[in-house]
Motif scaffolding. Sequence first.
Motif, PDB file in Angstrom:
ATOM      1  N   MET A   1      -3.693   3.469   2.447  1.00 54.60           N
ATOM      2  CA  MET A   1      -2.307   3.031   2.472  1.00 54.60           C
ATOM      3  C   MET A   1      -2.306   1.504   2.394  1.00 54.60           C
ATOM      4  O   MET A   1      -3.023   0.837   3.123  1.00 54.60           O
ATOM      5  CB  MET A   1      -1.658   3.497   3.778  1.00 54.60           C
ATOM      6  N   ARG A   2      -1.536   0.993   1.512  1.00 54.22           N
ATOM      7  CA  ARG A   2      -1.444  -0.449   1.366  1.00 54.22           C
ATOM      8  C   ARG A   2      -0.369  -1.009   2.301  1.00 54.22           C
ATOM      9  O   ARG A   2       0.407  -0.272   2.897  1.00 54.22           O
ATOM     10  CB  ARG A   2      -1.122  -0.816  -0.079  1.00 54.22           C
ATOM     11  N   LEU A   3      -0.319  -2.314   2.393  1.00 55.47           N
ATOM     12  CA  LEU A   3       0.604  -2.971   3.313  1.00 55.47           C
ATOM     13  C   LEU A   3       2.055  -2.704   2.939  1.00 55.47           C
ATOM     14  O   LEU A   3       2.897  -2.456   3.798  1.00 55.47           O
ATOM     15  CB  LEU A   3       0.317  -4.474   3.332  1.00 55.47           C
ATOM     16  N   GLY A   4       2.368  -2.729   1.665  1.00 56.41           N
ATOM     17  CA  GLY A   4       3.739  -2.474   1.226  1.00 56.41           C
ATOM     18  C   GLY A   4       4.207  -1.067   1.570  1.00 56.41           C
ATOM     19  O   GLY A   4       5.352  -0.853   1.985  1.00 56.41           O
ATOM     20  N   THR A   5       3.330  -0.097   1.409  1.00 62.38           N
ATOM     21  CA  THR A   5       3.667   1.279   1.754  1.00 62.38           C
ATOM     22  C   THR A   5       3.928   1.418   3.244  1.00 62.38           C
ATOM     23  O   THR A   5       4.864   2.109   3.666  1.00 62.38           O
ATOM     24  CB  THR A   5       2.520   2.220   1.332  1.00 62.38           C
ATOM     25  N   LEU A   9       7.418   2.648   5.031  1.00 67.56           N
ATOM     26  CA  LEU A   9       7.474   3.751   5.994  1.00 67.56           C
ATOM     27  C   LEU A   9       8.093   3.301   7.319  1.00 67.56           C
ATOM     28  O   LEU A   9       8.885   4.029   7.925  1.00 67.56           O
ATOM     29  CB  LEU A   9       6.077   4.311   6.237  1.00 67.56           C
ATOM     30  N   LEU A  10       7.739   2.109   7.759  1.00 69.41           N
ATOM     31  CA  LEU A  10       8.302   1.580   9.004  1.00 69.41           C
ATOM     32  C   LEU A  10       9.808   1.383   8.875  1.00 69.41           C
ATOM     33  O   LEU A  10      10.580   1.771   9.767  1.00 69.41           O
ATOM     34  CB  LEU A  10       7.613   0.263   9.352  1.00 69.41           C
ATOM     35  N   GLY A  40       3.813   3.993   9.926  1.00 67.42           N
ATOM     36  CA  GLY A  40       3.926   2.690   9.287  1.00 67.42           C
ATOM     37  C   GLY A  40       3.280   1.581  10.096  1.00 67.42           C
ATOM     38  O   GLY A  40       2.576   0.731   9.561  1.00 67.42           O
ATOM     39  N   ALA A  41       3.503   1.602  11.416  1.00 62.83           N
ATOM     40  CA  ALA A  41       2.881   0.588  12.277  1.00 62.83           C
ATOM     41  C   ALA A  41       1.366   0.739  12.288  1.00 62.83           C
ATOM     42  O   ALA A  41       0.629  -0.254  12.243  1.00 62.83           O
ATOM     43  CB  ALA A  41       3.438   0.693  13.691  1.00 62.83           C
ATOM     44  N   LEU A  42       0.894   1.975  12.321  1.00 62.65           N
ATOM     45  CA  LEU A  42      -0.548   2.217  12.274  1.00 62.65           C
ATOM     46  C   LEU A  42      -1.124   1.757  10.939  1.00 62.65           C
ATOM     47  O   LEU A  42      -2.217   1.176  10.894  1.00 62.65           O
ATOM     48  CB  LEU A  42      -0.826   3.702  12.499  1.00 62.65           C
ATOM     49  N   GLY A  43      -0.398   1.977   9.861  1.00 62.39           N
ATOM     50  CA  GLY A  43      -0.850   1.505   8.552  1.00 62.39           C
ATOM     51  C   GLY A  43      -0.938  -0.008   8.469  1.00 62.39           C
ATOM     52  O   GLY A  43      -1.872  -0.554   7.887  1.00 62.39           O
ATOM     53  N   ALA A  49      -6.315  -5.244  10.233  1.00 56.02           N
ATOM     54  CA  ALA A  49      -7.488  -5.342  11.103  1.00 56.02           C
ATOM     55  C   ALA A  49      -8.772  -4.875  10.432  1.00 56.02           C
ATOM     56  O   ALA A  49      -9.829  -5.475  10.641  1.00 56.02           O
ATOM     57  CB  ALA A  49      -7.254  -4.516  12.370  1.00 56.02           C
ATOM     58  N   ILE A  50      -8.703  -3.826   9.648  1.00 54.65           N
ATOM     59  CA  ILE A  50      -9.929  -3.268   9.089  1.00 54.65           C
ATOM     60  C   ILE A  50     -10.164  -3.730   7.661  1.00 54.65           C
ATOM     61  O   ILE A  50     -11.213  -4.265   7.335  1.00 54.65           O
ATOM     62  CB  ILE A  50      -9.893  -1.725   9.156  1.00 54.65           C
TER      63      ILE A  50
END
Length: 83
Positions: A1-5, A9-10, A40-43, A49-50
Amino acid sequence: MRLGTAIVLLALGAILTFALRVDVSGVDLQVVGWILMIVGALGIVLELAIWGPRQRRRVTHTDGYAGPAAGAPVQRTTTDETY
């Protein structure tokens, strides 16, 4: 999942949870909204972070510059000349 996705979702989860007041039989839209916000927050956390540091650690290796080839003209700058 990319940042925009993850951001989409968030935002979609926040809309379903806080802004939408519609009753759908068999589906609780507020719970779906909370789930989307958590995903979304987990993404976002996983992306930053990773996978984020790996993209920032791009290192360019240079072996240095070789001297001019034999017979090649010498390139001079104004700091090389004496007056």
